[in-house]
Write a protein that holds these residues in place. Structure first.
Motif, PDB file in Angstrom:
ATOM      1  N   ILE A  49      59.543  66.430  44.619  1.00  0.00           N
ATOM      2  CA  ILE A  49      59.828  65.688  43.387  1.00  0.00           C
ATOM      3  C   ILE A  49      59.999  64.201  43.698  1.00  0.00           C
ATOM      4  O   ILE A  49      59.475  63.323  42.992  1.00  0.00           O
ATOM      5  CB  ILE A  49      61.090  66.249  42.702  1.00  0.00           C
ATOM      6  CG1 ILE A  49      60.799  67.628  42.111  1.00  0.00           C
ATOM      7  CG2 ILE A  49      61.584  65.302  41.604  1.00  0.00           C
ATOM      8  CD1 ILE A  49      62.024  68.334  41.552  1.00  0.00           C
ATOM      9  N   GLY A  50      60.731  63.910  44.771  1.00  0.00           N
ATOM     10  CA  GLY A  50      60.920  62.516  45.154  1.00  0.00           C
ATOM     11  C   GLY A  50      59.616  61.812  45.475  1.00  0.00           C
ATOM     12  O   GLY A  50      59.401  60.660  45.074  1.00  0.00           O
ATOM     13  N   CYS A  55      59.447  56.734  52.180  1.00  0.00           N
ATOM     14  CA  CYS A  55      60.466  56.235  51.257  1.00  0.00           C
ATOM     15  C   CYS A  55      61.175  55.004  51.812  1.00  0.00           C
ATOM     16  O   CYS A  55      61.348  54.005  51.110  1.00  0.00           O
ATOM     17  CB  CYS A  55      61.480  57.343  50.976  1.00  0.00           C
ATOM     18  SG  CYS A  55      60.863  58.629  49.876  1.00  0.00           S
ATOM     19  N   ILE A  82      57.777  60.943  42.330  1.00  0.00           N
ATOM     20  CA  ILE A  82      58.388  59.803  41.633  1.00  0.00           C
ATOM     21  C   ILE A  82      58.056  58.494  42.341  1.00  0.00           C
ATOM     22  O   ILE A  82      57.887  57.448  41.705  1.00  0.00           O
ATOM     23  CB  ILE A  82      59.918  59.987  41.549  1.00  0.00           C
ATOM     24  CG1 ILE A  82      60.263  61.182  40.668  1.00  0.00           C
ATOM     25  CG2 ILE A  82      60.600  58.719  41.020  1.00  0.00           C
ATOM     26  CD1 ILE A  82      61.744  61.527  40.675  1.00  0.00           C
ATOM     27  N   SER A 108      65.798  56.594  42.990  1.00  0.00           N
ATOM     28  CA  SER A 108      65.964  58.019  42.704  1.00  0.00           C
ATOM     29  C   SER A 108      65.184  58.864  43.692  1.00  0.00           C
ATOM     30  O   SER A 108      65.637  59.942  44.107  1.00  0.00           O
ATOM     31  CB  SER A 108      65.506  58.321  41.273  1.00  0.00           C
ATOM     32  OG  SER A 108      64.094  58.243  41.157  1.00  0.00           O
ATOM     33  N   ALA A 109      64.012  58.367  44.104  1.00  0.00           N
ATOM     34  CA  ALA A 109      63.192  59.103  45.065  1.00  0.00           C
ATOM     35  C   ALA A 109      63.723  58.958  46.481  1.00  0.00           C
ATOM     36  O   ALA A 109      63.959  59.949  47.181  1.00  0.00           O
ATOM     37  CB  ALA A 109      61.746  58.602  45.003  1.00  0.00           C
ATOM     38  N   ALA A 157      56.772  54.662  40.820  1.00  0.00           N
ATOM     39  CA  ALA A 157      57.823  53.663  41.038  1.00  0.00           C
ATOM     40  C   ALA A 157      57.263  52.464  41.781  1.00  0.00           C
ATOM     41  O   ALA A 157      57.516  51.307  41.408  1.00  0.00           O
ATOM     42  CB  ALA A 157      58.975  54.288  41.823  1.00  0.00           C
ATOM     43  N   LEU A 180      63.621  53.564  39.843  1.00  0.00           N
ATOM     44  CA  LEU A 180      62.853  54.792  40.077  1.00  0.00           C
ATOM     45  C   LEU A 180      62.697  55.066  41.568  1.00  0.00           C
ATOM     46  O   LEU A 180      62.833  56.210  42.025  1.00  0.00           O
ATOM     47  CB  LEU A 180      61.469  54.679  39.424  1.00  0.00           C
ATOM     48  CG  LEU A 180      61.358  55.044  37.943  1.00  0.00           C
ATOM     49  CD1 LEU A 180      59.936  54.830  37.466  1.00  0.00           C
ATOM     50  CD2 LEU A 180      61.792  56.478  37.702  1.00  0.00           C
TER      51      LEU A 180
END
Length: 383
Positions: free
Chosen positions: A268-269, A215, A272, A301-302, A276, A298
């Protein structure tokens, strides 16, 4: 409680410090053009931030127990102002590397002190309230800085935008506010804790750390490489807006993430993150600003919603109580490795093979990493 009035000045100081970190991001492509260097030089200068963060975070994590919370916060503010002042005086890539190092050191001092200081100022033993103040103020700050610079560049193209002196003025105000805050470290009983915060890895912690690595690598790409990609389409002035969306908007998704089990939130992240990034990369390649901004939102959010909070909670849960601080250090160590190393290699590929190939290569690695993590994340946690 009367002491809650101290939370706002400290939150303002945290926002000012983090705003200075990415204040120069929309100008990365301009600095590179002026100095006649490629994307890799910019990404190397960008990665000096991590070189400033990690040694301070790991070796001086307990400094505020020794010299006081307020003093450490004042040092962090002065380092933040020094980074901005350096870029105001000498807007070139070598100065950017030094400024990023100084800003990293200031952010590390702030990070090691902020939650404890906030908790003591508001007079609560509940860490969630203090953490919410710190998370909100720093998330806003990291995105606010580049957004302000982007707004200035829309009116005038310059390497010394008004956002720089504005940050220096805000830092001076923050110094005055923090100076008036009470010192709380002296209230602590017993001998001072060790300043060293060596990382402690657990099996489950490695999984969460790998997720945040992917991330923060994506966030690093948005901050350091995306400005050069957008510059080819004449859209570099919007890179600060994309940075703000990629960081600060994650705050909107944190309430949802808090309601989920850490492993589920992290998965979930990760799910996404892939679409994204695909939207981000396509938008940067084609010059479609809407796709870039939507992809940034997006990704936020992740990265700063589901994975960040889920990973931090899961890492602490997987470690024994006495080792939770060191487990968190391990989590952030992997996060900052992701923030720097993949970005530098992506910059190298961009210089040698072009931006589209670099974005594709990063996407393939992101896909492979996510594909490896998703199945293993369902296994029972073992230390």
């Amino acid at each position: 409680m009367n002491e809650r009035r101290h939370a706002m000045p400290l939150a303002f100081a945290l926002c000012v410090i983090t705003a200075g970190v990415n204040l120069q991001a929309p100008l990365y492509a301009t600095y590179a053009r002026i100095d006649g260097v490629g994307v890799m030089a910019t990404t190397i200068a960008f990665s000096f931030y991590v070189a400033g963060v990690l040694p301070i975070l790991l070796a001086l994590g307990g400094l505020s127990d020794r010299i006081g919370r307020r003093r450490v916060m004042l040092i962090a503010l002065l380092l933040s102002a020094s980074g901005t002042g350096l870029m105001l005086a000498y807007p070139h890539i070598p100065a950017l590397a030094l400024a990023r190092f100084v800003l990293g050191a200031g952010t590390a001092l702030m990070s090691a002190t902020a939650t404890a200081y906030m908790m003591e100022l508001i007079g609560s033993e509940d860490t969630s309230g203090a953490a919410n103040w710190v998370t909100a103020s720093t998330s806003i700050g990291f995105g606010l800085g580049p957004a302000l610079t982007s707004a200035c560049l829309m009116f005038q193209e310059t390497v010394r935008p008004p956002s720089f002196p504005l940050h220096l003025a805000a830092t001076a105000l923050a110094v005055c506010l923090v100076w008036r805050l009470p010192e709380t470290a002296s209230r602590r009983a017993g001998a001072p804790a060790s300043m060293l915060r060596l990382p402690c890895f657990t099996r489950k912690g490695l999984w969460y750390g790998s997720a945040i690595l992917l991330c923060w690598a994506t966030t690093g790409l948005v901050i350091s490489i995306l400005p050069s990609a957008l510059a080819t389409h004449g859209l570099s002035m919007y890179s600060g807006l994309s940075t703000m969306l990629a960081i600060s908007c994650g705050l909107l998704f944190q309430p949802m993430a808090r309601k989920l089990e850490p492993g589920r939130s992290t998965r979930i992240g990760l799910l996404i993150l892939l679409p994204a990034y695909a939207m981000l990369a396509w938008g940067a390649w084609s010059g479609t600003l809407v796709a870039v901004l939507a992809g940034s939102l997006l990704a936020s959010s992740a990265c700063y919603g589901f994975v960040y909070l889920g990973g931090l909670a899961g890492t602490a849960k997987a470690a024994a109580a006495p080792e939770r601080t060191r487990a968190s250090a391990a989590y952030f160590l992997m996060a900052y490795i992701g923030f720097s190393v993949p970005v530098v290699f992506t910059g190298l590929i961009a210089d040698h093979y072009g931006m589209p190939i670099a974005l594709l290569a990063f996407g393939i690695l992101l896909l492979a990493g996510t594909a490896m993590l998703l199945p293993t994340g369902r296994r029972p946690a073992k230390c």
